[in-house]
Design an enzyme around this catalytic site. Structure first.
Site, PDB file in Angstrom:
ATOM      1  CG  MET A  30      -1.760  -1.188   1.037  1.00  0.00           C
ATOM      2  SD  MET A  30      -3.492  -0.868   2.001  1.00  0.00           S
ATOM      3  CE  MET A  30      -2.875  -0.633   3.781  1.00  0.00           C
ATOM      4  CG  LEU A  33       7.523   1.652  -1.018  1.00  0.00           C
ATOM      5  CD1 LEU A  33       8.040   1.173  -2.334  1.00  0.00           C
ATOM      6  CD2 LEU A  33       6.279   0.422  -0.649  1.00  0.00           C
ATOM      7  CG  HIS A  34       8.589   0.391   6.095  1.00  0.00           C
ATOM      8  ND1 HIS A  34       8.675  -1.096   5.841  1.00  0.00           N
ATOM      9  CD2 HIS A  34       7.113   0.372   6.087  1.00  0.00           C
ATOM     10  CE1 HIS A  34       7.512  -1.883   6.286  1.00  0.00           C
ATOM     11  NE2 HIS A  34       6.718  -0.982   6.409  1.00  0.00           N
ATOM     12  N   GLY A  36      10.960  -2.893   5.620  1.00  0.00           N
ATOM     13  CA  GLY A  36      10.006  -4.346   5.276  1.00  0.00           C
ATOM     14  C   GLY A  36       9.683  -4.543   4.027  1.00  0.00           C
ATOM     15  CG  HIS A  37       6.814  -2.038   1.933  1.00  0.00           C
ATOM     16  ND1 HIS A  37       6.618  -0.902   2.803  1.00  0.00           N
ATOM     17  CD2 HIS A  37       5.731  -2.564   1.935  1.00  0.00           C
ATOM     18  CE1 HIS A  37       5.634  -0.752   3.114  1.00  0.00           C
ATOM     19  NE2 HIS A  37       4.898  -1.650   2.854  1.00  0.00           N
ATOM     20  CD  GLN A  62      -6.157  -3.558   2.535  1.00  0.00           C
ATOM     21  OE1 GLN A  62      -6.035  -4.175   1.332  1.00  0.00           O
ATOM     22  NE2 GLN A  62      -5.217  -3.738   3.465  1.00  0.00           N
ATOM     23  CD  GLN A 149       7.078 -13.796  10.947  1.00  0.00           C
ATOM     24  OE1 GLN A 149       8.042 -14.609  10.482  1.00  0.00           O
ATOM     25  NE2 GLN A 149       6.717 -13.855  12.342  1.00  0.00           N
ATOM     26  CD  GLN A 154      -2.215  -8.928   3.957  1.00  0.00           C
ATOM     27  OE1 GLN A 154      -2.908  -7.886   4.051  1.00  0.00           O
ATOM     28  NE2 GLN A 154      -0.940  -8.595   3.713  1.00  0.00           N
ATOM     29  CB  SER A 186       4.231  -0.760  10.675  1.00  0.00           C
ATOM     30  OG  SER A 186       2.899  -0.180  10.409  1.00  0.00           O
TER      31      SER A 186
HETATM   32  O1  PAF Z   1      -0.298  -6.017   3.399  1.00  0.00           O
HETATM   33  C1  PAF Z   1      -0.736  -4.923   2.677  1.00  0.00           C
HETATM   34  O2  PAF Z   1       0.003  -3.863   2.345  1.00  0.00           O
HETATM   35  C2  PAF Z   1      -2.051  -5.002   2.014  1.00  0.00           C
HETATM   36  O3  PAF Z   1      -3.123  -5.627   2.716  1.00  0.00           O
HETATM   37  C3  PAF Z   1      -2.139  -5.748   0.471  1.00  0.00           C
HETATM   38  C4  PAF Z   1      -1.747  -6.847   0.725  1.00  0.00           C
HETATM   39  C5  PAF Z   1      -1.182  -4.747  -0.317  1.00  0.00           C
HETATM   40  C6  PAF Z   1      -3.313  -5.396   0.071  1.00  0.00           C
HETATM   41  O4  PAF Z   1      -3.706  -4.504  -0.276  1.00  0.00           O
END
Ligand code: PAF
Length: 280
Positions: A30, A33-34, A36-37, A62, A149, A154, A186
């Site tokens: 989403m 970005l940090h 973790g991404h 969501q 993780q 999820q 996060s």
């Molecule tokens: O983990 C996330 O950032 C979101 O839930 C995802 C998997 C990109 C779906 O929108």
């Protein structure tokens, strides 16, 4: 690096890359970005992807009506630079309008694993996640997709969706990346004030202690440990949402904590909801 905003453009490009024999990895995010991404992108590279597609989409369906959709942090320019620097070969930046038709009416509803933990507290959340991830699979046509993780429930639900709906996508799960203090990375950490941050460290501290004790004692009676953890989190100034110990596959609660079980925590720190977990 390609940048797509239209779903059809991405789908056409992905089809071409597949036909050319290229291995495609999808990293759904989403944005904001940090590290973790970036560890998800690095894992895609390590696993031999020729094309790494990072999707950046704050998925409205969501979020609950009282949640932080409108104020969720966004920084497109910085995200693009990070994707480029970390070796992504394509970025997908759709708008809600080009992802969801006005009369969109098909959703994916996982009925078991999503009943507890965050699913019980955020009605509709995993329905929104599954629906968007299924769409992203259809658009990016990945051979594999990488998830963190950090969102333990999820990844379990996505793996179940892939199994139950026969998606031809392998799911790769990458360990949590933590700040030097222990705080799990996060995008929402940006909401934390200077006073909140030390309080938030109680999460990783509690998990570290538990891991140490399970390693030493092999089994722990969960109920008294749970009480102790809840007390500790409250004393640190956190509002506890849940503290649960579960089986890693079924997410069913366990009474005796052993290696391989997962402990998941969700708290409010000031106004910010934080989650963390650890596999024992
Ligand atoms: O983990 C996330 O950032 C979101 O839930 C995802 C998997 C990109 C779906 O929108």
């Amino acid at each position: 690096m390609k940048v797509f905003t239209e779903p059809a453009q991405l789908q056409k490009w992905a089809e071409g890359r597949r036909k050319a024999g290229k291995k495609i990895a999808l990293v759904p995010t989403m944005g904001y970005l940090h590290e973790g991404h970036l560890s998800l992108i690095a894992a895609a590279k390590r696993k031999g992807a020729d094309e790494i597609v990072v999707s950046i989409f704050v998925n409205p369906i969501q979020f609950g009506p009282k949640e932080d959709y409108a104020r969720y942090p966004r920084d497109e320019k910085a995200d693009l630079a990070k994707c480029r620097a970390s070796g992504a070969t394509a970025v997908f930046f759709p708008t809600p309008d080009n992802m969801y038709a006005k009369n969109h009416s098909v959703f994916i509803d996982e009925k078991q694993l999503g009943r507890t933990l965050c699913g019980a507290r955020r009605p509709g959340h995993f329905r929104g996640v599954c629906t968007v991830v299924a769409k992203l699979f259809n658009l990016a046509k990945p051979h594999f997709a990488v998830f963190g993780q950090k969102d333990f429930q999820q990844q379990a639900i996505i793996r179940r969706m892939v199994r139950d709906l026969n998606f031809d996508v392998k799911i790769v799960v990458v360990p949590i990346v933590r700040e030097p203090s222990g705080l799990a990375m996060s995008s929402r950490n940006t909401y934390l004030s200077a006073e909140d941050r030390p309080k938030a460290l109680a999460l990783s501290r509690a998990l570290d202690e538990l891991k140490r004790d399970v390693r030493r004692e092999e089994e722990l009676d969960w109920a008294p440990r749970r009480t102790q953890i809840v007390r500790g989190l409250r004393e640190s100034g956190l509002n506890v949402d849940y503290v649960e110990a579960v089986d890693a596959e079924t997410l069913s609660p366990v009474e005796t904590l052993v290696r391989g079980n997962v402990v998941l925590l969700a708290v409010y720190c000031g106004g910010t909801r934080l989650i963390d977990n650890a596999v024992m």
